[in-house]
Design an enzyme around this catalytic site. Structure first.
Site, PDB file in Angstrom:
ATOM      1  N   HIS A 142      44.832  29.200  98.299  1.00  0.00           N
ATOM      2  CA  HIS A 142      45.232  28.724  99.635  1.00  0.00           C
ATOM      3  C   HIS A 142      44.191  29.101 100.684  1.00  0.00           C
ATOM      4  CE1 HIS A 142      49.377  27.406  98.783  1.00  0.00           C
ATOM      5  NE2 HIS A 142      49.298  28.290  97.807  1.00  0.00           N
ATOM      6  N   GLU A 200      43.637  27.869 103.496  1.00  0.00           N
ATOM      7  CA  GLU A 200      44.150  27.769 104.873  1.00  0.00           C
ATOM      8  C   GLU A 200      44.595  29.119 105.431  1.00  0.00           C
ATOM      9  OE1 GLU A 200      45.630  26.726 102.150  1.00  0.00           O
ATOM     10  OE2 GLU A 200      47.816  26.938 102.203  1.00  0.00           O
ATOM     11  N   CYS A 208      46.254  23.917  96.091  1.00  0.00           N
ATOM     12  CA  CYS A 208      47.252  24.485  95.178  1.00  0.00           C
ATOM     13  C   CYS A 208      47.943  23.384  94.372  1.00  0.00           C
ATOM     14  CB  CYS A 208      48.215  25.391  95.924  1.00  0.00           C
ATOM     15  SG  CYS A 208      48.871  26.671  94.838  1.00  0.00           S
TER      16      CYS A 208
HETATM   17  N1  GLN Z   1      54.168  24.775  92.137  1.00  0.00           N
HETATM   18  C1  GLN Z   1      52.808  25.127  91.834  1.00  0.00           C
HETATM   19  C2  GLN Z   1      52.737  26.440  91.066  1.00  0.00           C
HETATM   20  O1  GLN Z   1      53.637  27.241  91.162  1.00  0.00           O
HETATM   21  C3  GLN Z   1      51.935  25.151  93.068  1.00  0.00           C
HETATM   22  C4  GLN Z   1      52.314  26.179  94.068  1.00  0.00           C
HETATM   23  C5  GLN Z   1      51.742  25.930  95.436  1.00  0.00           C
HETATM   24  O2  GLN Z   1      51.306  24.826  95.767  1.00  0.00           O
HETATM   25  N2  GLN Z   1      51.766  26.921  96.291  1.00  0.00           N
HETATM   26  O3  GLN Z   1      51.785  26.712  90.411  1.00  0.00           O
END
Ligand code: GLN
Length: 539
Positions: A511, A513, A385
């Site tokens: 994600h 995970e 992410c």
């Molecule tokens: N801050 C980033 C976004 O909002 C990544 C979010 C995250 O890592 N969950 O796109």
């Protein structure tokens, strides 16, 4: 409602963090291993509608379900133990309950009545518990009540459960109370008084627990079990010892040995059932506890001081490592402290680097530095992410030569917003529940690292982010050797980037995970661990 569903309520006493989630998940696992269908639900006493708006320092990781609910991290345990997806209805907060009751009041649903905690709030709570059983026709619903007995906030939940027990047929509900039996070093003994007091508090609100699960650092002697039973108004066999375990994954086996599931089944009037089939689980534990090899990796993020902030990533490495009988040693590195000068020392001896999810500019430069170090030194790199966004920005700056390229989250004025908000996100005015959340399809490029790891050309992965790789820069990135190997088939947005000239450089916008379970470790984590172990000739 599932006509024959049985309801198990799990409360906690004496102290928080005793592991109600793990005990609930372990009991669910045991029931599942005997062939029953089980759902677990968490009732959280806070007023936030969901933990999505809470700082990970406050509440640990925010877990996201396939249907896009931002929930408590205990749902992660439920999925990892049961190998079964949860959804929005597995997570209830006081904020949601009140929001719903107030909305109904505004609509006039209560027909002029005075709206009160009892019955309106308690009815709303009961509906959520019954709804879960009905949705999936479950044999058992395990409802975990957040907080500690005696807290003001959890009273309406306990009251609702008390009522529910009377409304359900006999032998259809059961209360398990998890308590602590502390060891006093100076006295050299275990103490039962805190348990007695917390059961007394439950009794005051009309709840007699049926089973006590006692967390302890030392085995509870038989006479002490009898004493707890006597003072807490249960039978000695209903006092279950939960000795500290080496790993959370040992807890189902410990509970099996203590016969927690059998005690529960008998109390609920079920006297014939299958033997527990835990062969795969045991094989996992065997590999987990007897690794044949080991690797050392670094996880870089800014919430590293809170042990639960990256729970799912941590567990995903446990699952992947166990699959390969490889112990994954994890070093958490605070990204705020990482600089060009000290990066080399900080990652010394690490065979793989992971840049973790996150929000905001604090520690951002350290993350970019970690990416650069891994990229230039051919160290396997896995970005998740925000970690993916960091890898794209670092590449834009170092390889594309776009000085001050940035994510507009970190610098709104950047001349090169290589990571940017898409139109869809720009229109939101509220923070809660407005990110790109939950499952989206990702189409993989043939021959890519991702495709090899997944052994598939199309996957579903969960999301939780606002920003995206800006399509205006895709061509430039690809021309210089960063390939977009995973895309959303509907929007064309980048989901995975790779650098094919690097031994293992892969970063994902989603994600992964969140989907890793004990019996189904995530392929990207497995491939990352395997590559490192093979490089080190450890495998
Ligand atoms: N801050 C980033 C976004 O909002 C990544 C979010 C995250 O890592 N969950 O796109």
């Amino acid at each position: 409602m599932g006509h024959s569903s049985k309801f198990i309520f799990v409360t906690g006493g004496v102290a928080s963090s005793l592991g109600k989630g793990i005990v609930s998940a372990s009991l669910a696992k045991l029931l599942q291993s005997r062939g029953f269908s089980v759902g677990i639900q968490k009732l959280d006493p806070y007023l936030n509608v969901d933990p999505g708006t809470m700082n990970p320092y406050e509440h640990g990781e925010c877990y996201v379900t396939a249907d896009g609910a931002e929930t408590d991290l205990d749902l992660g345990h439920y999925e990892r133990f049961l190998n079964q997806e949860t959804s929005r209805s597995n997570s209830v907060s006081t904020g949601q309950i009140y929001a719903s009751v107030i909305e109904k009041e505004r609509k006039g649903v209560y027909l002029g009545k005075t709206v009160q905690v009892i019955p309106h709030i308690t009815n709303e709570i009961k509906e959520r518990v019954l709804a879960l059983a009905g949705q999936k026709n479950l044999d058992f619903v395990i409802t975990e009540i957040g907080g500690t007995v005696g807290d003001i906030e959890s009273l309406p939940y306990l009251e609702a459960m008390r009522q529910l027990r009377l409304e359900l047929p006999e032998k259809h509900s059961l209360f398990i109370h998890l308590t602590l039996v502390p060891y006093l070093k100076a006295a050299g003994e275990l103490k039962t008084k805190p348990t007695q007091h917390s059961v007394k508090q439950l009794l005051e609100i009309g709840v007699q627990p049926d089973v006590l699960v006692c967390r302890t650092e030392h085995p509870i002697p038989e006479d002490m079990r009898k004493k707890i039973a006597l003072f807490c108004n249960v039978r000695a066999q209903d006092v279950i010892e939960a000795l500290d375990a080496q790993s959370i994954y040992d807890v189902p086996m410990n509970m099996l040995a203590e016969k927690l599931d059998q005690v529960v089944l008998h109390k609920l009037g079920i006297n014939s059932y299958k033997d527990a089939d835990l062969s795969e689980w045991k094989a996992f534990l065997e590999r987990l506890h007897n690794p044949k090899t080991e690797i050392h990796i670094g996880l870089i993020g800014k919430y590293v001081d809170h042990k639960d902030a990256y729970k799912s990533v941590h567990e995903a490495f446990t699952h992947a490592g166990a699959k390969l009988a490889c112990k994954v040693h994890i070093k958490y590195i605070q990204s705020e402290n990482l600089t060009v000068e000290n990066a080399k020392d900080a990652v010394k001896g690490l065979q793989g680097i992971v840049v973790l999810p996150g929000f905001g500019a604090r520690g951002w430069l350290g993350k970019l530095e970690a990416v650069r170090y891994a990229r230039e030194n051919n160290i396997p790199f896995f970005g998740i992410c925000l970690g993916m966004q960091a890898s794209v920005i670092e590449f834009s700056r170092s390889v594309l030569g776009l000085a001050n390229a940035n994510s507009s989250e970190m610098d709104e004025q950047t001349p090169y917003p290589v990571i940017d908000l898409m139109a869809e996100q720009k229109k939101h005015t509220h923070l809660g529940g407005t990110m790109r959340l939950g499952n989206y399809t990702c189409q993989l490029e043939k021959g890519s690292l991702a495709e090899k790891a997944y052994q598939s050309l199309s996957v579903q992965e969960r999301h939780r982010h606002r920003y995206e790789l800006n399509p205006a820069f895709a061509e430039a990135l690809e021309a210089k050797g960063m390939r977009i190997t995973g895309k959303n088939p509907e929007t064309g947005l980048a989901e995975i980037v790779e650098i094919p000239s690097h031994p293992w450089f892969l970063a994902v916008q989603f994600h992964p995970e969140l989907r890793s379970t004990v019996l189904n470790p995530h392929p990207l984590f497995v491939d990352f661990v395997k590559t490192i172990a093979m490089q080190a000739k450890n495998l």
